[in-house]
Design a protein around this motif. Structure first.
Motif, PDB file in Angstrom:
ATOM      1  N   ARG A  64      44.397  42.065  39.240  1.00  0.00           N
ATOM      2  CA  ARG A  64      43.670  41.215  38.298  1.00  0.00           C
ATOM      3  C   ARG A  64      42.200  41.488  38.510  1.00  0.00           C
ATOM      4  O   ARG A  64      41.577  41.426  39.661  1.00  0.00           O
ATOM      5  CB  ARG A  64      43.906  39.773  38.511  1.00  0.00           C
ATOM      6  CG  ARG A  64      43.469  38.790  37.524  1.00  0.00           C
ATOM      7  CD  ARG A  64      43.713  37.353  37.840  1.00  0.00           C
ATOM      8  NE  ARG A  64      45.109  37.164  37.552  1.00  0.00           N
ATOM      9  CZ  ARG A  64      46.034  36.192  38.342  1.00  0.00           C
ATOM     10  NH1 ARG A  64      45.149  35.565  39.342  1.00  0.00           N
ATOM     11  NH2 ARG A  64      47.304  36.163  37.972  1.00  0.00           N
ATOM     12  N   VAL A  65      41.386  42.046  37.313  1.00  0.00           N
ATOM     13  CA  VAL A  65      40.181  42.462  37.386  1.00  0.00           C
ATOM     14  C   VAL A  65      39.160  41.544  36.603  1.00  0.00           C
ATOM     15  O   VAL A  65      39.478  41.238  35.526  1.00  0.00           O
ATOM     16  CB  VAL A  65      39.923  43.904  37.028  1.00  0.00           C
ATOM     17  CG1 VAL A  65      38.336  44.195  37.116  1.00  0.00           C
ATOM     18  CG2 VAL A  65      40.881  44.785  37.721  1.00  0.00           C
ATOM     19  N   GLN A 119      28.289  30.435  36.679  1.00  0.00           N
ATOM     20  CA  GLN A 119      29.263  29.209  36.379  1.00  0.00           C
ATOM     21  C   GLN A 119      30.681  29.705  35.820  1.00  0.00           C
ATOM     22  O   GLN A 119      30.760  29.169  34.695  1.00  0.00           O
ATOM     23  CB  GLN A 119      28.671  28.016  35.676  1.00  0.00           C
ATOM     24  CG  GLN A 119      27.646  27.359  35.930  1.00  0.00           C
ATOM     25  CD  GLN A 119      26.729  26.373  35.041  1.00  0.00           C
ATOM     26  OE1 GLN A 119      26.587  26.807  34.037  1.00  0.00           O
ATOM     27  NE2 GLN A 119      26.372  25.276  35.808  1.00  0.00           N
ATOM     28  N   LEU A 120      31.411  30.461  36.591  1.00  0.00           N
ATOM     29  CA  LEU A 120      32.833  31.152  36.073  1.00  0.00           C
ATOM     30  C   LEU A 120      33.895  29.954  35.997  1.00  0.00           C
ATOM     31  O   LEU A 120      33.837  28.849  36.870  1.00  0.00           O
ATOM     32  CB  LEU A 120      33.280  32.141  36.856  1.00  0.00           C
ATOM     33  CG  LEU A 120      32.267  33.447  36.945  1.00  0.00           C
ATOM     34  CD1 LEU A 120      32.687  34.189  38.037  1.00  0.00           C
ATOM     35  CD2 LEU A 120      32.166  33.860  35.566  1.00  0.00           C
ATOM     36  N   GLU A 121      34.516  29.913  34.949  1.00  0.00           N
ATOM     37  CA  GLU A 121      35.549  28.767  34.944  1.00  0.00           C
ATOM     38  C   GLU A 121      37.006  29.077  35.612  1.00  0.00           C
ATOM     39  O   GLU A 121      37.832  28.198  35.561  1.00  0.00           O
ATOM     40  CB  GLU A 121      35.909  28.678  33.512  1.00  0.00           C
ATOM     41  CG  GLU A 121      36.738  29.820  32.659  1.00  0.00           C
ATOM     42  CD  GLU A 121      35.999  30.903  32.041  1.00  0.00           C
ATOM     43  OE1 GLU A 121      36.650  31.401  31.324  1.00  0.00           O
ATOM     44  OE2 GLU A 121      35.067  31.176  32.716  1.00  0.00           O
ATOM     45  N   PHE A 122      37.256  30.098  36.337  1.00  0.00           N
ATOM     46  CA  PHE A 122      38.210  30.467  36.928  1.00  0.00           C
ATOM     47  C   PHE A 122      38.416  29.845  38.410  1.00  0.00           C
ATOM     48  O   PHE A 122      37.498  29.395  38.828  1.00  0.00           O
ATOM     49  CB  PHE A 122      38.118  32.118  37.148  1.00  0.00           C
ATOM     50  CG  PHE A 122      38.037  32.885  36.069  1.00  0.00           C
ATOM     51  CD1 PHE A 122      39.162  33.146  34.931  1.00  0.00           C
ATOM     52  CD2 PHE A 122      36.817  33.447  35.874  1.00  0.00           C
ATOM     53  CE1 PHE A 122      38.754  33.776  33.942  1.00  0.00           C
ATOM     54  CE2 PHE A 122      36.553  34.402  34.685  1.00  0.00           C
ATOM     55  CZ  PHE A 122      37.444  34.222  33.597  1.00  0.00           C
ATOM     56  N   PHE A 126      41.157  34.186  42.623  1.00  0.00           N
ATOM     57  CA  PHE A 126      42.132  34.438  41.558  1.00  0.00           C
ATOM     58  C   PHE A 126      41.977  35.999  41.332  1.00  0.00           C
ATOM     59  O   PHE A 126      42.847  36.250  40.791  1.00  0.00           O
ATOM     60  CB  PHE A 126      41.229  33.721  40.415  1.00  0.00           C
ATOM     61  CG  PHE A 126      42.242  33.818  39.157  1.00  0.00           C
ATOM     62  CD1 PHE A 126      43.370  33.193  39.104  1.00  0.00           C
ATOM     63  CD2 PHE A 126      41.634  34.288  37.985  1.00  0.00           C
ATOM     64  CE1 PHE A 126      44.187  33.127  37.988  1.00  0.00           C
ATOM     65  CE2 PHE A 126      42.236  34.312  36.706  1.00  0.00           C
ATOM     66  CZ  PHE A 126      43.665  33.752  36.753  1.00  0.00           C
ATOM     67  N   PHE A 127      40.868  36.662  41.714  1.00  0.00           N
ATOM     68  CA  PHE A 127      40.799  38.051  41.255  1.00  0.00           C
ATOM     69  C   PHE A 127      40.899  38.962  42.361  1.00  0.00           C
ATOM     70  O   PHE A 127      40.540  38.560  43.454  1.00  0.00           O
ATOM     71  CB  PHE A 127      39.342  38.299  40.440  1.00  0.00           C
ATOM     72  CG  PHE A 127      39.430  37.736  39.078  1.00  0.00           C
ATOM     73  CD1 PHE A 127      39.892  38.174  37.863  1.00  0.00           C
ATOM     74  CD2 PHE A 127      38.576  36.557  39.174  1.00  0.00           C
ATOM     75  CE1 PHE A 127      40.033  37.619  36.751  1.00  0.00           C
ATOM     76  CE2 PHE A 127      38.561  35.910  37.733  1.00  0.00           C
ATOM     77  CZ  PHE A 127      39.264  36.273  36.500  1.00  0.00           C
ATOM     78  N   LEU A 153      37.018  35.741  43.885  1.00  0.00           N
ATOM     79  CA  LEU A 153      37.843  36.827  44.699  1.00  0.00           C
ATOM     80  C   LEU A 153      38.650  36.155  45.656  1.00  0.00           C
ATOM     81  O   LEU A 153      38.397  35.377  46.472  1.00  0.00           O
ATOM     82  CB  LEU A 153      36.847  37.778  45.169  1.00  0.00           C
ATOM     83  CG  LEU A 153      36.165  38.783  44.466  1.00  0.00           C
ATOM     84  CD1 LEU A 153      35.209  39.576  45.468  1.00  0.00           C
ATOM     85  CD2 LEU A 153      37.185  39.704  43.983  1.00  0.00           C
ATOM     86  N   LYS A 154      40.166  37.007  45.439  1.00  0.00           N
ATOM     87  CA  LYS A 154      41.145  36.492  46.709  1.00  0.00           C
ATOM     88  C   LYS A 154      40.423  37.112  47.973  1.00  0.00           C
ATOM     89  O   LYS A 154      39.846  38.249  48.144  1.00  0.00           O
ATOM     90  CB  LYS A 154      42.381  37.286  46.098  1.00  0.00           C
ATOM     91  CG  LYS A 154      42.909  36.973  44.971  1.00  0.00           C
ATOM     92  CD  LYS A 154      44.292  37.552  44.647  1.00  0.00           C
ATOM     93  CE  LYS A 154      44.789  37.504  43.275  1.00  0.00           C
ATOM     94  NZ  LYS A 154      45.887  38.467  43.260  1.00  0.00           N
ATOM     95  N   PRO A 155      40.868  36.656  48.952  1.00  0.00           N
ATOM     96  CA  PRO A 155      40.786  37.095  50.301  1.00  0.00           C
ATOM     97  C   PRO A 155      41.447  38.623  50.216  1.00  0.00           C
ATOM     98  O   PRO A 155      42.560  38.827  50.030  1.00  0.00           O
ATOM     99  CB  PRO A 155      41.567  36.141  51.466  1.00  0.00           C
ATOM    100  CG  PRO A 155      41.532  34.858  50.675  1.00  0.00           C
ATOM    101  CD  PRO A 155      41.751  35.124  49.129  1.00  0.00           C
ATOM    102  N   GLY A 156      40.495  39.565  50.825  1.00  0.00           N
ATOM    103  CA  GLY A 156      40.922  41.078  50.700  1.00  0.00           C
ATOM    104  C   GLY A 156      40.304  41.721  49.330  1.00  0.00           C
ATOM    105  O   GLY A 156      40.459  42.833  49.175  1.00  0.00           O
ATOM    106  N   GLY A 157      39.945  41.103  48.665  1.00  0.00           N
ATOM    107  CA  GLY A 157      39.503  41.157  47.247  1.00  0.00           C
ATOM    108  C   GLY A 157      38.132  42.072  47.110  1.00  0.00           C
ATOM    109  O   GLY A 157      37.294  41.917  48.160  1.00  0.00           O
TER     110      GLY A 157
END
Length: 277
Positions: A64-65, A119-122, A126-127, A153-157
C-alpha cells in the motif's frame, strides 16, 4: 493553523492550479493526449535521472503506497503499473484531474483525491511506503507534513522524499539573476522563496533536513544524497518569464561542464531522503 499559513497555502494551491508541475514538458503536443504524457515522462526521467532508481517502483508490488503531490502522474502510474495498491493526494484539482485522465487512457484505476500533506485523512499505521518527490518544500509547514507521513506509515514502513537542497548551484543562479543583477540585495534563500515555482518555496541544508526529519523518524538513521538537477544544469523547459533570445543564448552557453566537473553533486538542488519508521 495561523491566518498567515492559510493565505500562503492558498497561494501555493492557486499557483499549481494554473500550471500542473511538469506539464510544460508536453505543451508542444498537448492536443495528442497520449503523446502529451509520453513527452512529459521522457523529459521527467531524463531531467530527474536519479528518480527512477530512488523510487524503485517495483518495490511497491503488493504494498500500500501513498504518493503526496502528483504533478502529471508520471510516478503515480508507475506505482500502479508495478502492482502497488496506490493512493494519491494533491493540493490541486488540476493535478488530480490530469492523473485521472492518464489512468483512463491506460484503462487503470486508483484512489485519487484532493488532499493536504499537512492534514491527511488516513488512519494511523496505514501505508507501507510514503513517497513524495519535490513537493513538501512547497507546503507552509513542512515539518507537519513529515509528522503526518510518520503517522500514516506502518511500523517498518518506508519514507521516500525529495526536498530542495541548499547551498546549490541552482539557488546561486536564482540569487544572481534576481539579486545583484537587478540591484536587489537579498539572500539566496529569500530569492528562492520569492522566485522559484510557487510562493514560499524553501530549501534545506543536509543538517537541517536531518534535524527536521530525524526528530520525527527516530527508529532508523536517515539516508540522504544530493544530486545536480535541471535547475543546476539549466536544462529545464523555461517558464514564460524566461523566454526570448537572451535566455535562449544563456541556456546554450551555460557552462554545464564546469558545474558537473568542478562543483559536482555536493552542490546539487536535489536532495533525496530515505528512512524507515
Amino acid at each position: 493553523m495561523s491566518g498567515i499559513d492559510l493565505v500562503a497555502k492558498e497561494d501555493v494551491r492557486n499557483y499549481w492550479e494554473r500550471e500542473v508541475c511538469g506539464s510544460r514538458w508536453g505543451a508542444a503536443v498537448e492536443s495528442d493526449r497520449t503523446r502529451f504524457f509520453d513527452e512529459i515522462d521522457k523529459a521527467r526521467y531524463q531531467e530527474d535521472y536519479m528518480l527512477a532508481a530512488f523510487a524503485n517502483f517495483v518495490s511497491g508490488a503488493g504494498k500500500r503506497v501513498l504518493e503526496v503531490g502528483l504533478g502529471t502522474g508520471a510516478d503515480f502510474v508507475r506505482w500502479v503499473r508495478a502492482g502497488a495498491d496506490v493512493y494519491g493526494r494533491d493540493l490541486t484539482h488540476a493535478s488530480v484531474a490530469l492523473v485521472k485522465e492518464r489512468l483512463i487512457l491506460e484503462g487503470r484505476t486508483a484512489n485519487l483525491a484532493v488532499g493536504d500533506a499537512e492534514q491527511l485523512e488516513f488512519p494511523d499505521n496505514f501505508f507501507d511506503i510514503y513517497y513524495s518527490w519535490g513537493v513538501l518544500h512547497h507546503t507552509p509547514n513542512t515539518a507537519q507534513a513529515f509528522q503526518e507521513a510518520y503517522r500514516v506509515l506502518k511500523p517498518g514502513g518506508t519514507l521516500k522524499v525529495m526536498l530542495y537542497h541548499y547551498p546549490s548551484v541552482g539557488s546561486f543562479n536564482v540569487w544572481l539573476i534576481h539579486g545583484p543583477l537587478r540591484l536587489h540585495f537579498c539572500s539566496a534563500r529569500e530569492c528562492v522563496l520569492q522566485h522559484v515555482e510557487s510562493p514560499g518555496t524553501r530549501v534545506y541544508t543536509i543538517r537541517q533536513a536531518r534535524e527536521m526529519v530525524g526528530q520525527i523518524f527516530r527508529e532508523h538513521p536517515l539516508e540522504i544524497h544530493t544530486y545536480l538537477g535541471s535547475g543546476d544544469l539549466f536544462t529545464q523547459v523555461r517558464s514564460p518569464k524566461y523566454r526570448g533570445a537572451f535566455w535562449d543564448f544563456a541556456q546554450k552557453v551555460y557552462p554545464r561542464w564546469f558545474v558537473k566537473t568542478l562543483l559536482g553533486h555536493r552542490f546539487g538542488t536535489v536532495m533525496t531522503i530515505t528512512t524507515t519508521k
